[in-house]
Design a protein around this motif. Structure first.
Motif, PDB file in Angstrom:
ATOM      1  N   ASN A 143     -32.925  22.293  57.620  1.00  0.00           N
ATOM      2  CA  ASN A 143     -32.783  23.462  58.495  1.00  0.00           C
ATOM      3  C   ASN A 143     -32.195  23.101  59.852  1.00  0.00           C
ATOM      4  N   ILE A 144     -32.427  21.855  60.311  1.00  0.00           N
ATOM      5  CA  ILE A 144     -31.833  21.425  61.584  1.00  0.00           C
ATOM      6  C   ILE A 144     -30.315  21.389  61.481  1.00  0.00           C
ATOM      7  N   LEU A 145     -29.812  20.853  60.379  1.00  0.00           N
ATOM      8  CA  LEU A 145     -28.363  20.774  60.187  1.00  0.00           C
ATOM      9  C   LEU A 145     -27.754  22.161  60.041  1.00  0.00           C
ATOM     10  N   LEU A 146     -28.449  23.044  59.337  1.00  0.00           N
ATOM     11  CA  LEU A 146     -27.936  24.402  59.146  1.00  0.00           C
ATOM     12  C   LEU A 146     -27.882  25.148  60.473  1.00  0.00           C
ATOM     13  N   ASP A 147     -28.858  24.917  61.327  1.00  0.00           N
ATOM     14  CA  ASP A 147     -28.849  25.559  62.648  1.00  0.00           C
ATOM     15  C   ASP A 147     -27.697  25.027  63.502  1.00  0.00           C
ATOM     16  N   LEU A 148     -27.450  23.725  63.430  1.00  0.00           N
ATOM     17  CA  LEU A 148     -26.347  23.150  64.206  1.00  0.00           C
ATOM     18  C   LEU A 148     -24.997  23.688  63.741  1.00  0.00           C
ATOM     19  N   ALA A 149     -24.841  23.848  62.435  1.00  0.00           N
ATOM     20  CA  ALA A 149     -23.552  24.295  61.893  1.00  0.00           C
ATOM     21  C   ALA A 149     -23.401  25.809  61.895  1.00  0.00           C
ATOM     22  N   GLN A 150     -24.495  26.542  62.033  1.00  0.00           N
ATOM     23  CA  GLN A 150     -24.489  28.005  62.163  1.00  0.00           C
ATOM     24  C   GLN A 150     -23.854  28.695  60.949  1.00  0.00           C
ATOM     25  N   LEU A 151     -24.674  28.967  59.975  1.00  0.00           N
ATOM     26  CA  LEU A 151     -24.230  29.671  58.778  1.00  0.00           C
ATOM     27  C   LEU A 151     -23.624  31.031  59.110  1.00  0.00           C
ATOM     28  N   LYS A 152     -22.554  31.356  58.426  1.00  0.00           N
ATOM     29  CA  LYS A 152     -21.990  32.692  58.542  1.00  0.00           C
ATOM     30  C   LYS A 152     -22.811  33.654  57.676  1.00  0.00           C
ATOM     31  N   LYS A 153     -22.723  34.934  57.990  1.00  0.00           N
ATOM     32  CA  LYS A 153     -23.575  35.917  57.310  1.00  0.00           C
ATOM     33  C   LYS A 153     -23.244  36.032  55.827  1.00  0.00           C
ATOM     34  N   GLU A 154     -22.030  35.650  55.422  1.00  0.00           N
ATOM     35  CA  GLU A 154     -21.655  35.750  54.002  1.00  0.00           C
ATOM     36  C   GLU A 154     -22.278  34.655  53.156  1.00  0.00           C
ATOM     37  N   ALA A 155     -22.747  33.594  53.782  1.00  0.00           N
ATOM     38  CA  ALA A 155     -23.272  32.441  53.038  1.00  0.00           C
ATOM     39  C   ALA A 155     -24.525  32.827  52.262  1.00  0.00           C
ATOM     40  N   GLN A 156     -24.585  32.414  51.006  1.00  0.00           N
ATOM     41  CA  GLN A 156     -25.737  32.682  50.155  1.00  0.00           C
ATOM     42  C   GLN A 156     -26.314  31.417  49.507  1.00  0.00           C
ATOM     43  N   PHE A 157     -25.463  30.401  49.321  1.00  0.00           N
ATOM     44  CA  PHE A 157     -25.877  29.189  48.623  1.00  0.00           C
ATOM     45  C   PHE A 157     -25.350  27.955  49.348  1.00  0.00           C
ATOM     46  N   LEU A 158     -26.017  26.832  49.095  1.00  0.00           N
ATOM     47  CA  LEU A 158     -25.594  25.538  49.625  1.00  0.00           C
ATOM     48  C   LEU A 158     -25.290  24.627  48.443  1.00  0.00           C
TER      49      LEU A 158
END
Length: 252
Positions: A143-158
């Motif tokens: 979750n730290i990495l995801l916060d740094l990279a800032q997911l766009k609203k369209e993102a659903q999967f990693l």
């Protein structure tokens, strides 16, 4: 019928359907059977998500509970020249790239990941083959990495891209954002207090503790945020899902 009973029945249907795959090739090739399997998997995923606390933690254990040796499974060494060269440098040149639907795509060296806040957890690894092991994992919470990279609203999967290949296919795995932000989902670089061994996925291995072992991708080189899994591999969400019809959601 109680909610608990319904959940057990649906979960059991999904697990039972999945277990048939290893022993009945005729059923495996049957379109009708695949429809039943897909419906059971969807039911398993939907009910577990609906009834479970989104941040419910997997069980954690004590140092005294550690397995004498944490068994290696799957690829023991990617075996490529690039990987061997990186291993010879203790992975000092390893890079993890966050690409796709991020507002701020990122790349991290192993040292940079180790400099971020870390989490250590002792958990049980359950393999689809029927064995388990308890290990202590240390790594950066995803979750730290995801916060740094800032997911766009369209993102659903990693989607987790890896350095190993099996049968000529690049290895990959995927999870949804609920598991991506779970506090126990980490990119581990240490096992039992030591640098992660090559056979266990060095230098980075996904730990997604509420799912079966095949979801815990090893040798991770990249995380791609996507809106759909349709364009990745055969569109089923992972290597084993593509080649052996494993369930995409492997919750335990």
């Amino acid at each position: 019928m109680t909610i608990i009973t319904r959940r057990k029945l649906i979960t059991g249907a999904a697990i039972g359907a999945g277990s048939l795959l290893s022993g009945c090739d005729a059923l495996n090739r049957s379109a009708a059977f695949q429809d039943v399997l897909a419906s059971a998997e969807t039911a398993n995923f939907t009910v577990q998500r609906a009834l479970g606390d989104r941040m419910e933690l997997a069980s954690e254990y004590r140092i005294a509970d550690l397995s004498p040796k944490f068994r290696a499974n799957g690829t023991r060494d990617p075996g490529t020249a690039d990987y061997a060269a990186s291993a010879a440098q203790s992975f000092a040149n390893w890079e993890l790239r966050l690409t796709g639907l991020f507002a701020k795509p990122q790349q991290f060296s192993l040292a940079a990941l180790q400099a971020l806040p870390q989490r250590t957890q002792i958990t049980r690894h359950d393999c689809v083959e029927g064995w388990s092991a308890i290990g202590q994992w240390t790594g950066v919470p995803l979750n730290i990495l995801l916060d740094l990279a800032q997911l766009k609203k369209e993102a659903q999967f990693l989607v987790f891209h890896c350095a190993d290949r099996l049968g000529g296919r690049p290895y990959y795995e995927s999870i949804d954002l609920l598991d991506g932000f779970h506090p126990q989902t980490i990119l581990a670089h240490r096992l039992n207090g030591e640098p992660l061994p090559i056979e266990n996925g060095a230098p980075l291995r996904l730990r997604v503790e509420r799912q079966l072992g095949y979801k815990h991708a090893k040798y991770v080189t990249g995380i791609e945020a996507v809106a759909s899994l349709a364009g990745i591999g055969e569109g089923k969400g992972g290597y084993w899902q593509d080649v052996a019809n494993y369930e995409w959601y492997a919750g335990i």
